[in-house]
Design an enzyme around this catalytic site. Sequence first.
Site, PDB file in Angstrom:
ATOM      1  N   HIS A   1      -4.585   1.093   7.559  1.00  0.00           N
ATOM      2  CA  HIS A   1      -3.251   1.693   7.600  1.00  0.00           C
ATOM      3  C   HIS A   1      -3.175   2.910   6.670  1.00  0.00           C
ATOM      4  O   HIS A   1      -2.666   3.961   7.047  1.00  0.00           O
ATOM      5  CB  HIS A   1      -2.233   0.621   7.195  1.00  0.00           C
ATOM      6  CG  HIS A   1      -0.810   1.050   7.183  1.00  0.00           C
ATOM      7  ND1 HIS A   1       0.109   0.614   8.120  1.00  0.00           N
ATOM      8  CD2 HIS A   1      -0.117   1.848   6.335  1.00  0.00           C
ATOM      9  CE1 HIS A   1       1.289   1.148   7.846  1.00  0.00           C
ATOM     10  NE2 HIS A   1       1.183   1.902   6.765  1.00  0.00           N
ATOM     11  N   GLU A   2      -3.720   2.766   5.455  1.00  0.00           N
ATOM     12  CA  GLU A   2      -3.658   3.871   4.487  1.00  0.00           C
ATOM     13  C   GLU A   2      -4.598   5.020   4.893  1.00  0.00           C
ATOM     14  O   GLU A   2      -4.250   6.192   4.735  1.00  0.00           O
ATOM     15  CB  GLU A   2      -3.984   3.391   3.071  1.00  0.00           C
ATOM     16  CG  GLU A   2      -3.112   2.258   2.538  1.00  0.00           C
ATOM     17  CD  GLU A   2      -1.631   2.426   2.786  1.00  0.00           C
ATOM     18  OE1 GLU A   2      -1.156   3.565   2.876  1.00  0.00           O
ATOM     19  OE2 GLU A   2      -0.934   1.396   2.915  1.00  0.00           O
TER      20      GLU A   2
ATOM     21  N   GLN B   1       2.691   9.889   2.103  1.00  0.00           N
ATOM     22  CA  GLN B   1       4.048   9.327   2.191  1.00  0.00           C
ATOM     23  C   GLN B   1       4.993   9.850   1.123  1.00  0.00           C
ATOM     24  O   GLN B   1       6.207   9.660   1.225  1.00  0.00           O
ATOM     25  CB  GLN B   1       3.993   7.796   2.095  1.00  0.00           C
ATOM     26  CG  GLN B   1       3.315   7.144   3.285  1.00  0.00           C
ATOM     27  CD  GLN B   1       3.256   5.643   3.108  1.00  0.00           C
ATOM     28  OE1 GLN B   1       2.328   5.132   2.496  1.00  0.00           O
ATOM     29  NE2 GLN B   1       4.234   4.929   3.626  1.00  0.00           N
TER      30      GLN B   1
ATOM     31  N   CYS C   1       5.642  -0.306   7.973  1.00  0.00           N
ATOM     32  CA  CYS C   1       5.310   0.846   7.133  1.00  0.00           C
ATOM     33  C   CYS C   1       6.565   1.271   6.385  1.00  0.00           C
ATOM     34  O   CYS C   1       7.650   1.341   6.975  1.00  0.00           O
ATOM     35  CB  CYS C   1       4.807   2.001   7.996  1.00  0.00           C
ATOM     36  SG  CYS C   1       4.407   3.488   7.058  1.00  0.00           S
ATOM     37  N   LEU C   2       6.410   1.584   5.113  1.00  0.00           N
ATOM     38  CA  LEU C   2       7.547   2.031   4.308  1.00  0.00           C
ATOM     39  C   LEU C   2       8.139   3.330   4.856  1.00  0.00           C
ATOM     40  O   LEU C   2       9.307   3.624   4.624  1.00  0.00           O
ATOM     41  CB  LEU C   2       7.111   2.231   2.850  1.00  0.00           C
ATOM     42  CG  LEU C   2       6.706   0.957   2.099  1.00  0.00           C
ATOM     43  CD1 LEU C   2       6.073   1.310   0.763  1.00  0.00           C
ATOM     44  CD2 LEU C   2       7.903   0.028   1.911  1.00  0.00           C
TER      45      LEU C   2
ATOM     46  N   HIS D   1      -2.809   7.098   7.364  1.00  0.00           N
ATOM     47  CA  HIS D   1      -1.851   7.998   6.700  1.00  0.00           C
ATOM     48  C   HIS D   1      -2.541   9.249   6.165  1.00  0.00           C
ATOM     49  O   HIS D   1      -2.003  10.352   6.251  1.00  0.00           O
ATOM     50  CB  HIS D   1      -1.200   7.300   5.497  1.00  0.00           C
ATOM     51  CG  HIS D   1       0.008   6.477   5.818  1.00  0.00           C
ATOM     52  ND1 HIS D   1       1.105   6.966   6.484  1.00  0.00           N
ATOM     53  CD2 HIS D   1       0.319   5.191   5.518  1.00  0.00           C
ATOM     54  CE1 HIS D   1       2.027   6.008   6.594  1.00  0.00           C
ATOM     55  NE2 HIS D   1       1.570   4.916   6.018  1.00  0.00           N
TER      56      HIS D   1
ATOM     57  N   GLY E   1       0.842  -1.195   0.000  1.00  0.00           N
ATOM     58  CA  GLY E   1       0.000   0.000   0.000  1.00  0.00           C
ATOM     59  C   GLY E   1       0.873   1.239   0.000  1.00  0.00           C
ATOM     60  O   GLY E   1       2.060   1.170   0.348  1.00  0.00           O
TER      61      GLY E   1
HETATM   62  O1  GNR Z   1       4.060  -2.676   2.639  1.00  0.00           O
HETATM   63  C1  GNR Z   1       3.396  -2.556   3.657  1.00  0.00           C
HETATM   64  N1  GNR Z   1       3.134  -3.643   4.394  1.00  0.00           N
HETATM   65  C2  GNR Z   1       2.207  -3.658   5.414  1.00  0.00           C
HETATM   66  C3  GNR Z   1       2.198  -4.752   6.260  1.00  0.00           C
HETATM   67  C4  GNR Z   1       1.310  -4.823   7.283  1.00  0.00           C
HETATM   68  C5  GNR Z   1       0.405  -3.814   7.454  1.00  0.00           C
HETATM   69  C6  GNR Z   1       0.403  -2.716   6.636  1.00  0.00           C
HETATM   70  C7  GNR Z   1       1.298  -2.639   5.621  1.00  0.00           C
HETATM   71  S1  GNR Z   1       1.271  -1.267   4.576  1.00  0.00           S
HETATM   72  C8  GNR Z   1       2.947  -1.222   4.089  1.00  0.00           C
HETATM   73  C9  GNR Z   1       3.164  -0.162   3.033  1.00  0.00           C
HETATM   74  C10 GNR Z   1       2.914   1.186   3.642  1.00  0.00           C
HETATM   75  O2  GNR Z   1       3.643   1.731   4.400  1.00  0.00           O
HETATM   76  N2  GNR Z   1       1.771   1.747   3.320  1.00  0.00           N
HETATM   77  O3  GNR Z   1       1.424   2.920   3.837  1.00  0.00           O
HETATM   78 NI    NI Z   2       2.532   3.043   5.717  1.00  0.00          NI
END
Ligand code: GNR
Ligand code: NI
Length: 170
Positions: free
Chosen positions: A133-134, A51, A91-92, A137, A46
């Site tokens: 999660h998104e 980001q 999270c990246l 953000h 995601g």
């Molecule tokens: O790549 C991602 N892996 C992930 C693993 C578990 C829960 C959420 C994620 S999202 C993350 C990519 C990211 O940072 N998206 O905002």
């Molecule tokens: Ni993230």
Amino acid sequence: MAVLEILAFPDPRLRKTTTAVTDFDADLSAFIDDMFETMYDAPGVGLAATQVGDTRRVAVMDCGGDVPDPIVMCNPEIIWQQTLTDVDEGCLSVPGHTDRVQRYQHLRFRAQDRDGNWYEQEASDLLAQCVQHELAHLDGGLYIDQISRLKRARIRRRLQKTGRADGGER
Ligand code: GNR
Ligand code: NI
């Protein structure tokens, strides 16, 4: 098409909230393509506009395995959610760390695609986790907001040294 720079915590731009997308034009479509390219390059499942330093309310996801399943979410909203569970998350924008957080296991969301058409979709497990999660953000939230201040402070100290999304591990 371009791979965009992914901001790393504690970059203050990750704390900005986003503004609803209203212009579903060629510029938005090109930005969405860049987001996909950036997400697949990382790689990640995601990516939210926040980001990459953009304040448009848009995120992309692909939790497909062998078969790609690209999903565009403009102006997403969760309609219902159920069964809070503990899951491992990363999270990246917080490279080199994963932690246990609480997420709903099942949910239904609505969002607009790149043409502005509303759609609804149910999601479970990793995809449901990714939607939550998104969405966080897009409101300036990070999964590490759910963990202890001490742990967050340690992560900040480590990542502040480089200011780079890879934590200087490259
Ligand atoms: O790549 C991602 N892996 C992930 C693993 C578990 C829960 C959420 C994620 S999202 C993350 C990519 C990211 O940072 N998206 O905002
Ligand atoms: Ni993230």
